[in-house]
Design a protein around this motif. Structure first.
Motif, PDB file in Angstrom:
ATOM      1  N   UNK A 257       0.893  -1.340   0.036  1.00  0.00           N
ATOM      2  CA  UNK A 257      -0.044  -0.087   0.128  1.00  0.00           C
ATOM      3  C   UNK A 257       0.966   1.263   0.087  1.00  0.00           C
ATOM      4  N   UNK A 258       0.794   2.202  -1.061  1.00  0.00           N
ATOM      5  CA  UNK A 258       1.705   3.188  -1.303  1.00  0.00           C
ATOM      6  C   UNK A 258       1.614   4.121  -0.001  1.00  0.00           C
ATOM      7  N   UNK A 259       0.454   4.464   0.616  1.00  0.00           N
ATOM      8  CA  UNK A 259       0.359   5.522   1.584  1.00  0.00           C
ATOM      9  C   UNK A 259       0.951   4.852   2.779  1.00  0.00           C
ATOM     10  N   UNK A 260       0.805   3.625   2.837  1.00  0.00           N
ATOM     11  CA  UNK A 260       1.489   3.051   4.111  1.00  0.00           C
ATOM     12  C   UNK A 260       3.139   3.110   4.049  1.00  0.00           C
ATOM     13  N   UNK A 261       3.479   2.719   2.734  1.00  0.00           N
ATOM     14  CA  UNK A 261       5.101   2.885   2.576  1.00  0.00           C
ATOM     15  C   UNK A 261       5.539   4.008   2.768  1.00  0.00           C
ATOM     16  N   UNK A 262       4.961   5.026   2.204  1.00  0.00           N
ATOM     17  CA  UNK A 262       5.765   6.581   2.185  1.00  0.00           C
ATOM     18  C   UNK A 262       5.198   7.188   3.156  1.00  0.00           C
ATOM     19  N   UNK A 263       4.533   6.558   4.420  1.00  0.00           N
ATOM     20  CA  UNK A 263       4.392   7.592   5.611  1.00  0.00           C
ATOM     21  C   UNK A 263       5.644   7.831   6.237  1.00  0.00           C
ATOM     22  N   UNK A 264       6.722   7.093   5.711  1.00  0.00           N
ATOM     23  CA  UNK A 264       8.230   7.465   6.519  1.00  0.00           C
ATOM     24  C   UNK A 264       8.535   8.998   6.001  1.00  0.00           C
ATOM     25  N   UNK A 265       7.982   9.666   4.972  1.00  0.00           N
ATOM     26  CA  UNK A 265       8.545  10.762   4.611  1.00  0.00           C
ATOM     27  C   UNK A 265       7.940  11.875   5.538  1.00  0.00           C
ATOM     28  N   UNK A 266       8.726  12.927   5.494  1.00  0.00           N
ATOM     29  CA  UNK A 266       8.213  14.137   6.620  1.00  0.00           C
ATOM     30  C   UNK A 266       7.376  14.816   5.910  1.00  0.00           C
ATOM     31  N   UNK A 267       6.724  15.699   6.419  1.00  0.00           N
ATOM     32  CA  UNK A 267       5.539  16.611   5.799  1.00  0.00           C
ATOM     33  C   UNK A 267       6.239  17.484   5.048  1.00  0.00           C
ATOM     34  N   UNK A 268       7.402  18.334   5.621  1.00  0.00           N
ATOM     35  CA  UNK A 268       8.189  19.400   4.977  1.00  0.00           C
ATOM     36  C   UNK A 268       9.596  18.829   4.929  1.00  0.00           C
ATOM     37  N   UNK A 269      10.240  19.199   3.763  1.00  0.00           N
ATOM     38  CA  UNK A 269      11.734  18.962   3.494  1.00  0.00           C
ATOM     39  C   UNK A 269      12.130  20.171   2.563  1.00  0.00           C
ATOM     40  N   UNK A 270      13.429  20.184   2.554  1.00  0.00           N
ATOM     41  CA  UNK A 270      14.163  20.937   1.548  1.00  0.00           C
ATOM     42  C   UNK A 270      15.306  20.809   1.135  1.00  0.00           C
ATOM     43  N   UNK A 271      15.755  21.372  -0.168  1.00  0.00           N
ATOM     44  CA  UNK A 271      17.048  20.830  -0.801  1.00  0.00           C
ATOM     45  C   UNK A 271      17.558  22.326  -1.086  1.00  0.00           C
ATOM     46  N   UNK A 272      18.982  22.818  -0.681  1.00  0.00           N
ATOM     47  CA  UNK A 272      19.468  23.873  -1.032  1.00  0.00           C
ATOM     48  C   UNK A 272      20.634  23.584  -1.977  1.00  0.00           C
ATOM     49  N   UNK A 273      20.834  24.315  -2.937  1.00  0.00           N
ATOM     50  CA  UNK A 273      21.929  24.025  -3.808  1.00  0.00           C
ATOM     51  C   UNK A 273      23.357  24.171  -2.938  1.00  0.00           C
ATOM     52  N   UNK A 274      24.281  23.458  -3.147  1.00  0.00           N
ATOM     53  CA  UNK A 274      25.552  23.581  -2.617  1.00  0.00           C
ATOM     54  C   UNK A 274      25.495  24.298  -1.260  1.00  0.00           C
ATOM     55  N   UNK A 275      24.604  23.797  -0.350  1.00  0.00           N
ATOM     56  CA  UNK A 275      24.997  24.285   1.162  1.00  0.00           C
ATOM     57  C   UNK A 275      26.038  24.044   1.783  1.00  0.00           C
ATOM     58  N   UNK A 276      26.599  25.093   2.422  1.00  0.00           N
ATOM     59  CA  UNK A 276      27.749  24.804   3.382  1.00  0.00           C
ATOM     60  C   UNK A 276      27.404  25.504   4.710  1.00  0.00           C
ATOM     61  N   UNK A 277      27.664  24.747   5.965  1.00  0.00           N
ATOM     62  CA  UNK A 277      27.642  25.388   7.164  1.00  0.00           C
ATOM     63  C   UNK A 277      28.683  26.285   7.505  1.00  0.00           C
ATOM     64  N   UNK A 278      28.442  27.103   8.504  1.00  0.00           N
ATOM     65  CA  UNK A 278      29.246  28.083   8.962  1.00  0.00           C
ATOM     66  C   UNK A 278      30.336  27.173   9.409  1.00  0.00           C
TER      67      UNK A 278
END
Length: 299
Positions: A257-278
């Motif tokens: 069941x696809x909804x049950x399988x993908x329940x592991x994904x967070x409600x919000x996520x983000x990708x930032x190009x070439x992020x480098x922490x301070x």
């Protein structure tokens, strides 16, 4: 001990864990959806969201059977077709960046009397690694493992380090935990009954172990910058689950069941190009610790 007894015990574990998480959260309750799998079996998907500390989480039970797809037969290197699989799978995504993501899966797979095994594990994915929390988490897991075999913790911890590794990022998903697969008496010198008991002991430890970590951190204040970092770390979590996670692949390839399988994904996520922490920041420290082989017990 037979497969139906194992499935019934896992259902009880799902009930107990859901009650424990509802009490811990104090602001939301689980919504349940029963489902049937075309081909055999079904499960109970339970989702909790918008709570006092849980942004979204799922505690799923399934017991499925039927004909094993050819690609899974090849992967398992077996000839039998009729399979049975049951388990409990959990992922919790907290709203506070200082509370870690946690994942647990315990499962049993059977083709016949000679081809059957237990698998599973539990791992922690902090957005910000805190050494005291990491040491506590791994100590609890070692205590469970040591009740059954002196070799379990070191072996399963190393397996987790290898498994929860994002190859294209050259970093681990988090601080690992324990991960095991295809456990049998022949492989472990532990009886079927004790392997089942070990599987359940991992499940029983979920709520008290996570509750300690939650209560240490749930009321900490955070900035918008720290929330954005949490979204970036969630992005890594998504990458691992969609690219590498064996449970996700198994579910998709066995018509789960696809909804049950993908329940592991967070409600919000983000990708930032070439992020480098301070340099010398908490974010940079977290990235520096995302590697295998760390002795978290010594931290």
């Amino acid at each position: 001990m037979d497969k139906q007894q194992i499935a019934e015990r896992y259902k009880i574990l799902q009930d107990e864990i859901c009650r424990g998480l509802e009490a811990l959260d104090g602001g939301s309750t689980f919504v349940e959806e029963l489902w049937q799998r075309e081909g055999g079996g079904g499960g109970r998907t339970r989702i909790i969201q918008n709570g006092s500390f849980i942004e979204r989480g799922g505690v799923n039970f399934s017991a499925v059977h039927g004909v094993l797809p050819e690609q899974i037969k090849n992967a398992f290197q077996v000839d039998d077709e009729d399979f049975f699989a049951t388990g409990v799978s959990i992922v919790i995504h907290p709203n506070n960046p200082f509370v870690p993501i946690i994942h647990m899966n315990i499962r049993y797979f059977e083709l016949n009397e000679k081809v059957r095994w237990f698998g599973g594990g539990i791992d922690l994915t902090p957005h910000y690694i805190q050494l005291d929390d990491a040491s506590y988490f791994h100590r609890q897991l070692k205590n469970i493992c040591d009740r059954y075999s002196s070799s379990f913790y070191a072996e399963f911890k190393a397996f987790a380090d290898r498994y929860f590794y994002i190859k294209h990022r050259a970093e681990t998903r988090g601080i690992g935990g324990i991960f095991y697969d295809r456990l049998t008496p022949e492989k472990t010198l532990v009886s079927w009954e004790d392997l089942f008991d070990f599987s359940c002991a991992v499940g029983d430890a979920f709520v008290p172990t996570y509750a300690e970590l939650v209560n240490r951190n749930r009321h900490r204040t955070y900035t918008e910058q720290q929330k954005q970092w949490q979204y970036l770390r969630r992005g890594r979590y998504v990458e691992f689950n969609l690219v590498y996670d064996a449970g996700t692949k198994f579910g998709l390839e066995t018509n789960g069941r696809i909804e049950s399988i993908l329940m592991s994904l967070p409600p919000h996520a983000q990708w930032m190009y070439d992020f480098k922490p301070e340099p010398d920041s908490d974010e940079a420290f977290t990235l520096s610790m995302l590697k295998g082989g760390v002795d978290w017990l010594a931290q």
